[in-house]
Design an enzyme around this catalytic site. Structure first.
Site, PDB file in Angstrom:
ATOM      1  CD  GLN A 144      20.750   1.885 -10.450  1.00  0.00           C
ATOM      2  OE1 GLN A 144      21.388   0.898 -10.116  1.00  0.00           O
ATOM      3  NE2 GLN A 144      21.150   3.118 -10.195  1.00  0.00           N
ATOM      4  CE  LYS A 196      24.544  -0.213  -8.684  1.00  0.00           C
ATOM      5  NZ  LYS A 196      23.364   0.534  -8.288  1.00  0.00           N
ATOM      6  CG  ASP A 230      21.656   0.419  -2.852  1.00  0.00           C
ATOM      7  OD1 ASP A 230      22.867   0.417  -3.135  1.00  0.00           O
ATOM      8  OD2 ASP A 230      20.751   0.458  -3.711  1.00  0.00           O
TER       9      ASP A 230
END
Ligand code: NAP
Length: 285
Positions: free
Chosen positions: A96, A52, A119
């Site tokens: 995460q 990322k 997200d």
């Protein structure tokens, strides 16, 4: 023989466009910034976070990493998220997953401001997705839509069968397909006679988490087959939910693993981060 959908090529195509968008924002005085939180030292999570960060660097997004020890409590993590929520230089925040067991992961996801939830996991953004008014798109499903669009696969009126009903893949995939006028069937572990349903699919999307689960007898001639799985085969080698060698001769299009859906997920995270920066600075899309 199926046409292989090359996720890396489509990623690069999209990232090039996004690089220009980030530059255009910079010219308007906006530095696009993503905060990435990682808790503990899970090797897979480390790889995802590094990927990322690399994508951010490639297109000029500032990535800030917050690495917390494995023994971090829910309270400590919420405190960091609260600081990042209040920090106007941070456009997007992601934590995460998975986080260590002692942490309440739903509480963590719920605590990220919906405006910074790149997200697209926050209940507010999930709700907006279901009524078609969201700024953010769920990354893996949206990556799949972009791949189909790039390949000129029109989904309107097609029968899309999704195997899997998780909150991060199956359910939001169904929402995006419905919004694109597909007729959608969602299957799961309690579905009876799965193969009879999957065989009817014009577009078959496998998000099961079981190596080589989808075999040729489950696929109709000429189906578009999208493999979301990131599994390990009996030799520990990365593979998908689709038995690629078996299914490929029957499909019209197919995504490989690796090099299919995976690269698109991070690309859509970049898309959402840019969308956050635009939205927070009242810049038109
Ligand atoms: P998940 O939360 O474990 O969900 C799996 C789904 O598959 C569940 O809905 C489950 O049904 C269903 N299922 C399990 N066994 C089945 C069976 N025998 N027949 C029919 N359905 C069955 O997994 P996920 O998070 O959606 O991930 C799925 C896969 O995609 C994993 O391999 C994951 O690593 C991968 N993934 C890849 C990316 C990427 O960027 N490429 C992103 C996310 C996930 P129930 O609901 O009834 O249990």
């Amino acid at each position: 023989m199926a046409k292989i959908i090359d996720g890396k090529k489509i990623r690069d195509y999209n990232l090039e466009i996004m690089k220009n968008e980030v530059s255009a924002l910079k010219e308007k005085g906006v530095d696009t910034c993503l905060a990435v939180i990682i808790v503990g030292d899970d090797p897979a999570s480390r790889v995802y976070v590094n990927n990322k960060k690399a994508a951010c660097e490639k297109i000029g997004i500032i990535s800030r990493e917050y690495a917390l020890p494995a023994e971090t409590t829910t309270g400590q993590l919420l405190e960091l998220i609260s600081q990042l929520n209040a920090d106007s230089s941070v456009n997007g925040i992601l934590c995460q997953m998975p986080v260590p067991k002692q942490i309440d992961s739903q509480l963590v996801l719920d605590s990220i401001l919906p405006e910074k939830d790149v997200d697209c996991f926050h209940p507010v953004n999930v709700g907006k997705l279901s009524i078609g008014s969201g700024v953010f798109m769920p990354c893996t499903p949206m990556g799949i839509m972009k791949m189909l669009e790039y390949e000129g696969v029109d989904v309107a009126g097609k029968h899309c069968v999704i195997i899997g009903r998780s909150n991060i893949v199956g359910k939001p995939m169904a929402m995006l397909m419905l919004a694109a006028n597909a007729t959608v069937t969602v299957c799961h572990s309690k579905t009876k006679d799965l193969a009879a349903i999957t065989k009817q699919a014009d577009i078959l999307i496998a998000a099961v988490g079981k190596p080589k689960f989808v075999t040729a007898d489950m696929v109709g001639d000429g189906a578009v087959v999208i493999d979301v799985g990131m599994d390990r085969d009996e030799n520990g080698k990365l593979c998908g939910d689709v038995d690629y060698g078996d299914v490929e001769p029957k499909a019209s299009y197919i995504t490989p693993v690796p090099g299919g859906v995976g690269p698109m997920t991070i690309t859509m995270l970049m898309r959402n981060t840019i969308a956050a920066a635009k939205e927070q600075n009242n810049i038109e899309k």
